[in-house]
Enzyme design. Structure first.
Site, short mmCIF file in Angstrom:
data_model
loop_
_atom_site.label_atom_id
_atom_site.label_comp_id
_atom_site.label_asym_id
_atom_site.label_seq_id
_atom_site.Cartn_x
_atom_site.Cartn_y
_atom_site.Cartn_z
CG ASP A 83 89.38 20.72 40.69
OD1 ASP A 83 89.68 19.55 41.03
OD2 ASP A 83 90.23 21.62 40.64
C1 NOJ Z 1 92.17 19.09 42.54
C2 NOJ Z 1 92.99 19.86 41.56
O1 NOJ Z 1 92.59 21.20 41.53
C3 NOJ Z 1 92.93 19.30 40.15
O2 NOJ Z 1 93.88 19.98 39.36
C4 NOJ Z 1 93.15 17.82 40.16
O3 NOJ Z 1 93.15 17.32 38.84
C5 NOJ Z 1 92.09 17.16 41.01
N1 NOJ Z 1 92.22 17.66 42.38
C6 NOJ Z 1 92.16 15.64 41.00
O4 NOJ Z 1 93.20 15.20 41.79
#
Ligand code: NOJ
Length: 725
Positions: free
Chosen positions: A280
């Protein structure tokens, strides 16, 4: 001149990958594992030198949110051209974006989609989203989110499919099929050119954040991981989901983006996951904040050795992996494995043959009338009728309606938490939808203000109040300490009830809310989630009876914040809840039961379940469960028949009930159908702490009905030789 093997589409992908790996420097390999966001001219040089392998189109991207300025395809092509024609090996970039609930045609939030209990509708919605996104040049969508939701304070319950591992797993399969267009159980060699790669996230247990506070620490036992949190991911992988995102949080002190056991042993080895794992956003670098990595280099070492293949938005892999390999801290074999996984998906997307997007493609694909119709159908089928004393459906002739409430003419509240590609002006509000549905003799008063509304309502036959949450109150980093309605909304319903005209409350929301008092006061309550671009129309479809409600709760609705966590599939305890009995697991200041149980939802007709039978099937151990469902009302409708099982005695306490089958059943008035559920070993066993299925002989209970409180039950026994009585 002969072309290099990796550029020859006639050769098997494995051979092309091997050839490419043999030509790459350590730096180029690290570059393939480096994802950076909002790529623009500032990154051209890095792309040229092979330092970036993937682009993330973030919300605040250069493209912005204004459709007129949106130049995804053009921007992608510009940078792709540098990667393909100016970098040494010409490896194309893969572009990812958060395609969570629809794209331009914004669909209901995932929690709403889940209320349809329909993998098919979710597949249809994700097919539309995939085609729209791909037309904009996007190759990869960061969904489905498969985090089991047991705490509605956590804002991200909106983004997932609810609390049940089986339901979430079945819906995950539909979501993956919709994105990737494959119906195989393996990652396809070649994705269809109009689809996108799926990403199951957030692996794993992220939703168990203490206090429902995003990014917070978790404590999850191996038993609960294997039996509750992991199964939806396994279902997604078994449907061919090609990527997985490792989560931000830690379980018992081990951050997931450095969790060797879960990423390496379980996901990659036990399950044979052949795609790649992306961290993430920033999660690799955040290993330092977690206090398990001393610096960037250490963070890269831990994450890569644990199994994270691609680093989202920190450059920590790019800067450190080559030296870590030279120092022997990360093996070159591991680096090659990670790069090979990424390349494999790039080949499967067809990027080496077709790296560019068509800048004009979106015109022909976005917001098609048939897409809007599908999403409207999905929206209407996602809405859950929680109460109805007969006021619904509304008659469309000769009545005067009054519409009020803070969300009655709101576009944003219909949108939901992830709508970077939706356009607010394309949303039909509830007011517009109702106005468009009125019969010639019907009148509509609309008023925003409570006092005026009450005056107008007095002169009306029915008052419709639209309340609930704004879209920005749930989703990432939008946690609440309470599930009470936003300030003033209960008071509005209470004031309205003094007028003695029927009140229909439509609630928009991204999480279960405390509707205890509102449900008492209102004549009908419809929970509409954040239903997307056609959601206002979907509500009108339900209110006027054009669609008979069939949505069923994918998550328990508690009576109060203090009851959290409250979920139907809990272990029995030694002191189970017994009504009005002391020294049992209960509170002294609240009823024990939820306000609405998992699986609950009403229709404009009624259904009865009967004649429940279990019979041994030919294959042992498998039993078939049959039940007759009858539509006992006077209009056609759809119910969701739900089959729950309990292993009465086992070596570990098994949940009081677990969903093991469900089916949407459409019945004409008076019609009866026999439904069959097959319960095989996976439905009758649990997983031990190593993730192995354990099927223990003994008695099982089974119930079938319209929600998790289904009363119609029977028993069967698995004998020691594995047969069934
Ligand atoms: C953080 C989020 O937790 C995740 O779900 C998301 O896909 C990513 N950012 C990318 O934007």
């Amino acid at each position: 001149m002969t072309i290099p093997a990796y550029k020859n589409p006639a050769l098997p992908v494995a051979e092309r990958i091997e050839d490419l790996l043999s030509r790459m420097t350590l730096e180029e390999k690290a570059g393939q594992l480096n994802q950076w966001y909002n790529l623009g001219p500032d990154q051209y040089e890095q792309v040229r030198s092979g330092e970036i392998g993937s682009g993330l189109l973030a919300n605040s991207s250069t493209a912005g949110n204004n459709r007129q300025e949106r130049v995804f395809a053009k921007g992608i092509n510009e940078i792709q051209k540098i990667a393909v024609t100016e970098s040494r090996l010409g490896i194309p970039l893969i572009f990812g974006r958060d395609v969570i609930h629809g794209y331009r045609t914004v669909a209901p939030i995932p929690l709403g989609m889940a209320a349809t209990w329909s993998p098919e509708l979710i597949e249809a919605a994700n097919t539309i989203a995939a085609k729209e996104a791909r037309a904009d040049g996007i190759h990869w969508g960061f969904s489905p989110m498969l985090d089991i939701a047991r705490d509605p304070r956590w804002g991200r319950v909106a983004e997932g499919f609810g609390e049940d591992p089986f339901l979430v797993g079945q819906l995950a399969a539909g979501a993956v099929r919709g994105f990737q267009g494959n119906d195989t159980d393996a990652i396809p060699q070649q994705f269809p050119a109009d689809r996108i790669v799926a990403c199951a996230k957030h692996f794993v247990g992220y939703s168990a954040a203490e206090g429902g506070r995003d990014y917070n620490t978790t404590e999850i036992t191996l038993h609960t991981l294997h039996n509750i949190y992991l199964p939806p991911f396994k279902a997604a992988i078994q449907s061919g989901c090609a990527t997985v995102m490792s989560a931000f949080h830690d379980i018992g002190g081990i951050p997931l983006s450095a969790h060797r056991y879960l990423l390496g042993d379980v996901l990659k080895e036990q399950w044979g996951f052949a795609g790649f794992i992306v961290s993430d956003w920033g999660a690799v670098g955040e290993l330092i904040n977690h206090g398990v990595a001393a610096d960037d280099s250490h963070a890269a070492e831990l994450a890569c050795n644990a199994g994270v293949d691609m680093d989202m938005s920190t450059m920590v892999y790019l800067k450190n992996l080559p030296d870590l390999v030279r120092a022997g801290k990360v093996s070159e074999a591991r680096l090659n494995d990670a790069v090979g996984r990424v390349l494999r998906i790039k080949f499967a997307v067809g990027l080496f043959e077709n790296p560019y997007a068509d800048p004009d493609a979106s015109q022909a694909v976005h917001l098609l009338p048939e897409s809007l119709a599908t999403i409207r159908q999905l929206a209407a089928n996602s809405m859950v009728l929680l109460k109805n004393n007969g006021v619904l459906p509304l008659s469309s002739d000769a009545i005067t309606l009054c519409l009020s409430g803070p969300l009655a003419d709101q576009r944003q509240a219909l949108f939901g938490c992830w709508t970077p590609d939706g356009q607010e002006e394309e949303v039909t509000t509830l007011k517009e939808a109702i106005a468009g549905r009125l019969g010639p003799e019907t009148r509509l008063h609309y008023c925003e203000l409570t006092d005026d509304a009450i005056k107008l309502a007095r002169a009306s036959d029915v008052l419709i109040l639209a309340i609930g949450e704004s879209a920005g109150r749930s989703g990432e980093d939008n946690c609440t300490t309470t599930i009470e309605l936003p300030a003033g909304q209960e008071a509005l319903v209470e004031a309205a009830r003094c007028m003695e005209i029927p009140i229909v409350v439509v609630v928009f929301g991204g999480r279960p809310l405390n509707l205890t008092r509102v449900t008492d006061w209102a004549d009908a309550v419809l929970f509409a989630w954040h239903p997307g671009i056609t959601g206002g129309l979907g509500v009108a479809d339900i209110l006027f009876g054009d669609v008979n409600p069939s949505g069923r709760l994918p998550i328990t609705f508690p009576r109060s914040t203090g009851q959290i966590p409250l979920y139907y599939n809990h272990p029995p305890t030694g002191r189970p809840m017994v009504a009005n009995s002391r020294r049992h697991s209960r509170y002294v200041d609240s009823l024990d039961s939820p306000l609405f149980p998992f699986g609950f939802g009403l229709s404009y007709t009624t259904f009865e379940y009967g004649n429940l039978r279990t019979s041994p099937a030919s294959e042992v151990p498998e039993i078939s469960v049959t039940v007759e469902v009858t539509n006992t009302g006077n209009r056609a409708g759809t119910t969701v028949a739900q089959c729950y099982v309990r292993d009465s005695v086992a070596s570990v306490a098994r949940p009081v009930r677990e969903l093991k089958g469900f089916e949407r059943v459409h019945l004409q008035a008076g019609e009866t159908k026999t439904i069959l559920f097959r319960l095989g070993p996976e439905a009758l066993s649990y997983l031990d702490d190593n993730g192995n299925e354990v099927l223990e002989p003994g008695r099982f209970q089974v119930w079938v009905g319209g929600d998790s409180n289904a009363g119609l039950g029977t028993e069967f026994e698995i004998t020691s030789d594995g047969s069934i009585d």
